[in-house]
Design a protein around this motif. Structure first.
Motif, short mmCIF file in Angstrom:
data_model
loop_
_atom_site.label_atom_id
_atom_site.label_comp_id
_atom_site.label_asym_id
_atom_site.label_seq_id
_atom_site.Cartn_x
_atom_site.Cartn_y
_atom_site.Cartn_z
N ALA A 1 37.07 55.05 39.06
CA ALA A 1 37.67 53.72 39.03
C ALA A 1 38.60 53.50 37.83
CB ALA A 1 36.57 52.65 39.07
N PRO A 2 38.26 53.97 36.61
CA PRO A 2 39.16 53.69 35.48
C PRO A 2 40.58 54.19 35.71
CG PRO A 2 37.07 54.44 34.66
CD PRO A 2 37.01 54.61 36.14
N TRP A 3 40.73 55.36 36.34
CA TRP A 3 42.08 55.89 36.58
C TRP A 3 42.83 55.01 37.58
CZ3 TRP A 3 43.28 59.59 33.26
CH2 TRP A 3 42.21 60.26 32.65
N ALA A 4 42.16 54.69 38.68
CA ALA A 4 42.80 53.85 39.69
C ALA A 4 43.12 52.48 39.09
CB ALA A 4 41.88 53.70 40.90
N LEU A 5 42.19 51.98 38.27
CA LEU A 5 42.37 50.67 37.66
C LEU A 5 43.58 50.66 36.74
CD1 LEU A 5 41.36 47.87 37.05
CD2 LEU A 5 39.69 48.82 35.50
N ALA A 6 43.69 51.70 35.89
CA ALA A 6 44.83 51.75 34.97
C ALA A 6 46.14 51.84 35.75
CB ALA A 6 44.68 52.95 34.02
N ALA A 7 46.16 52.67 36.80
CA ALA A 7 47.38 52.79 37.61
C ALA A 7 47.71 51.46 38.25
CB ALA A 7 47.19 53.88 38.67
N ALA A 8 46.70 50.79 38.80
CA ALA A 8 46.94 49.52 39.49
C ALA A 8 47.48 48.47 38.52
CB ALA A 8 45.65 49.02 40.13
N VAL A 9 46.88 48.39 37.33
CA VAL A 9 47.31 47.36 36.37
C VAL A 9 48.72 47.66 35.87
CG1 VAL A 9 46.85 46.37 34.11
CG2 VAL A 9 44.99 46.69 35.72
N ARG A 10 49.02 48.94 35.61
CA ARG A 10 50.37 49.29 35.16
C ARG A 10 51.41 48.90 36.20
NH1 ARG A 10 50.33 52.41 30.50
NH2 ARG A 10 48.44 53.65 30.27
N GLY B 1 40.31 46.32 42.77
CA GLY B 1 40.92 45.33 43.66
C GLY B 1 41.59 44.22 42.87
N ALA B 2 40.93 43.77 41.79
CA ALA B 2 41.50 42.70 40.97
C ALA B 2 42.79 43.18 40.32
CB ALA B 2 40.49 42.28 39.90
N GLY B 3 42.82 44.45 39.88
CA GLY B 3 44.04 44.99 39.28
C GLY B 3 45.18 45.04 40.28
N LEU B 4 44.86 45.39 41.51
CA LEU B 4 45.92 45.49 42.54
C LEU B 4 46.49 44.13 42.90
CD1 LEU B 4 44.41 48.17 44.93
CD2 LEU B 4 46.52 48.37 43.64
N THR B 5 45.66 43.08 42.83
CA THR B 5 46.11 41.77 43.30
C THR B 5 46.44 40.82 42.15
OG1 THR B 5 43.83 41.07 43.44
CG2 THR B 5 44.81 41.86 45.45
N LEU C 1 39.80 38.00 36.71
CA LEU C 1 39.48 39.05 35.74
C LEU C 1 40.71 39.45 34.93
CD1 LEU C 1 37.53 41.03 34.55
CD2 LEU C 1 37.77 42.47 36.55
N PHE C 2 41.83 39.72 35.60
CA PHE C 2 43.04 40.15 34.88
C PHE C 2 44.18 39.15 34.96
CE2 PHE C 2 41.11 44.22 36.37
CZ PHE C 2 40.68 44.64 35.12
N ARG C 3 44.04 38.15 35.83
CA ARG C 3 45.19 37.30 36.14
C ARG C 3 45.79 36.63 34.90
NH1 ARG C 3 47.29 35.06 40.77
NH2 ARG C 3 45.85 36.35 41.95
N GLU C 4 44.94 35.96 34.11
CA GLU C 4 45.48 35.22 32.98
C GLU C 4 46.03 36.14 31.90
OE1 GLU C 4 42.32 32.64 31.88
OE2 GLU C 4 42.66 31.32 33.60
N ASP C 5 45.33 37.25 31.68
CA ASP C 5 45.80 38.19 30.66
C ASP C 5 47.09 38.87 31.10
OD1 ASP C 5 43.83 37.59 28.96
OD2 ASP C 5 42.58 39.34 29.37
N ALA C 6 47.30 38.96 32.41
CA ALA C 6 48.57 39.52 32.88
C ALA C 6 49.69 38.51 32.67
CB ALA C 6 48.46 39.89 34.36
N GLN C 7 49.37 37.23 32.87
CA GLN C 7 50.42 36.22 32.77
C GLN C 7 50.84 35.97 31.33
OE1 GLN C 7 48.66 33.05 34.96
NE2 GLN C 7 49.44 33.79 36.93
#
Lengths: 54, 229, 249
Positions: free
Chosen positions: B216-225, B156-160, B78-84
């Motif tokens: 979830a959006p708050w936790a998600l934003a924190a995790a991705v940051r 979970g995807a944001g955290l990992t 979900l986020f892996r490629e966009d993070a890379q």
């Protein structure tokens, strides 16, 4: 004394619980002390290395 | 180029369209969770006596375990490629609400794994012996449940996302948190199949979904940051 | 002025010294309370009229179950404090909790199963308490897994803090959904804890054990948090003194 150890027929269940609890309590103390000691040892090594370099 | 202000709605729509285009270009990968769901639900009868009454009893379990597992499949990417490739960093810095943009990406995950599941659930339920009358209830439950699964899964995807080796960690993080979805969803499905009123589990499931959508959006934003650091 | 204590508490060297000094003040009461609780629970308390001597498992099962929940709440609260105020001490406390909490959750499960055998006739029953303990164990394992797979301590702290907070919001939801699920499928379980009618001879040892385990947890936490603090404050001057490196070099 034997009557106490027999736990009214529940000895098979009661004493393993207490043994397990003692093990978890003891292991946690051991792990905590070991974690502290390894952190202190690492810090000592680092300080020694810094002092040797300076 | 002159400074051009983009509104949040336009940006989110563009993001969703881009992610969908990317997913369609790899339609093989995109369809995998759906195929996985069908295979899992089709394997349950093979492991049992194929009696309709027995299948009806296990239908809720088969449907919901299949839904939980198949929603995990696409999560890792979900986020892996966009993070890379730095896309997420751009999104974080562009000045638009980061939670909202990540929610848009989560919506894409739902459109690609949740929505197909909603559409295919009646088919799978029929194969497991659910009567026609049960379909509205099953559809409502799967709709609400998959939304919650996408929201929890995104955290979970944001955290990992930035971990090199995550293997089964994502499943270990997400599945226990999804237990209420499984409980309420399966209960609603069972009641629908039995032809009984299913308002109670459906309301509980809806409440859980709304709670996930708010938190979830708050936790998600924190995790991705944190993952971007 | 009112916030001075907070800033002093948040200062790593101050916390380290305080933790060192406080540890025996929790460790010894913990030992005494548990000893008193054990004597009271195993010797002095009368057998239960229904469960005979089998009920004496409660004196280790209930404290373990209590710690499993309390440790999670402490872990999540200190994680939130760490995230909000960027406080190293809070992260050190949070990181210290996970192993303790996971081991006591496993203990609560094991003793619950050993209790279940004579009471239910089977080791495992999908009883709501046991089921939510099991899910709690999974939450701890996920936390530990996430922590282990991130090498940088600072990032591991922040990522696992988010997970702990998400988890603590979910713990009551999971617990009540499991109770709700269970109430539909079977009659209420035979095992009843903390009955209001529990006579004082049974209740007092239980309270002693609960207090003893809590004090024991605080002592463990203080020891572990000191180690975690040393790992996080690699370059600070105070670590030289704290690590016991005397000026020999």
């Amino acid at each position: 004394m034997l009557k106490f150890l027999a736990m009214g027929g529940y000895a098979r269940y009661v004493w393993p619980c207490y043994v397990l609890t003692a093990a978890v309590v003891g292991l946690n103390i051991r792990w905590a002390l070991r974690s502290l000691h390894s952190a202190r040892a690492a810090a000592r090594r680092r300080i020694a290395a810094v002092r040797a370099a300076s | 180029m002159s400074e051009q202000r983009v509104g949040f709605a336009a940006a989110a729509a563009a993001l969703i369209a881009r992610d969908l285009r990317l997913a369609l270009r790899r339609s093989g990968d995109t369809l995998q969770p759906l195929g996985f769901f069908l295979v899992v639900t089709a394997l349950f009868p093979l492991a049992l006596d194929p009696q309709l009454s027995l299948l009806r009893d296990i239908a809720p379990a088969a449907l919901w375990v299949g839904a939980l597992l198949s929603s995990l499949l696409a999560l890792d990417l979900l986020f892996r490629e966009d993070a890379q490739d730095g896309t997420l960093e751009q999104l974080a810095l562009c000045g638009l609400p980061f939670q909202g943009l990540l929610l848009a990406k989560t919506a894409v995950h739902w459109l690609l794994t949740g929505l197909p599941l909603v559409l295919i659930a009646p088919l799978a339920a029929t194969a497991l012996g659910a009567p026609y009358e049960a379909m509205p209830g099953i559809l409502a439950a799967v709709l609400l449940g998959t939304l919650a699964l996408s929201l929890i899964g995104a955290v979970g995807a944001g955290l990992t996302m930035s971990l090199k080796r995550n293997g089964s960690l994502l499943a270990l993080l997400v599945l226990p948190l999804a237990a209420p979805v499984l409980i309420f969803g399966a209960r609603a499905t069972a009641l629908a199949i039995a032809g009984e009123p299913l308002a109670a589990p459906l309301y509980l499931l809806a409440a859980f979904t709304v709670l996930s959508a708010t938190l979830a959006p708050w936790a998600l934003a924190a995790a991705v940051r944190i993952g971007l650091e | 002025m009112a916030w001075v204590w907070f800033h002093r508490f948040g200062s790593p060297p101050h916390f380290y010294r305080l933790a060192t000094r406080l540890t025996p003040w929790f460790a010894w009461p913990a030992a005494l309370l548990c000893l008193a609780g054990l004597i009271g629970g195993l010797v002095l308390a009368p057998p239960d009229y229904q469960q005979g001597d089998g009920f004496r498992i409660i004196y280790v099962h209930a404290p373990a179950a209590w710690l499993s929940l309390m440790v999670y709440v402490v872990m999540a609260t200190s994680a939130a404090v760490g995230l909000i105020w960027r406080m190293t001490v809070a992260y050190a406390v949070s990181a210290s909790c996970a192993v303790i909490g996971a081991s006591f959750t496993a203990l609560a499960l094991a003793t619950g199963m050993l209790w279940g055998r004579p009471m239910w006739g089977t080791y495992w029953e999908w009883d709501p308490r046991l089921t939510s303990e099991l899910l709690l164990l999974f939450l701890y394992l996920g936390y530990l897994g996430l922590r282990n797979s991130i090498d940088d301590v600072g990032r591991a702290d922040r990522a696992s803090a988010v997970l702990a907070i998400v988890g603590v919001v979910n713990v009551p939801i999971i617990h009540y959904s499991v109770i709700w699920w269970n109430s539909l499928h079977q009659a209420p379980s035979v095992m009843k804890f903390g009955r209001p009618t529990m006579p004082a001879a049974m209740l007092v040892p239980l309270l002693l054990m609960l207090a003893g385990f809590t004090a024991y947890f605080v002592a463990l936490l203080l020891i572990r948090a000191r180690g975690e603090l040393l790992r996080r404050e690699r370059n600070a001057h105070w670590t030289a003194e704290a690590a016991g490196a005397t000026a020999t070099g």
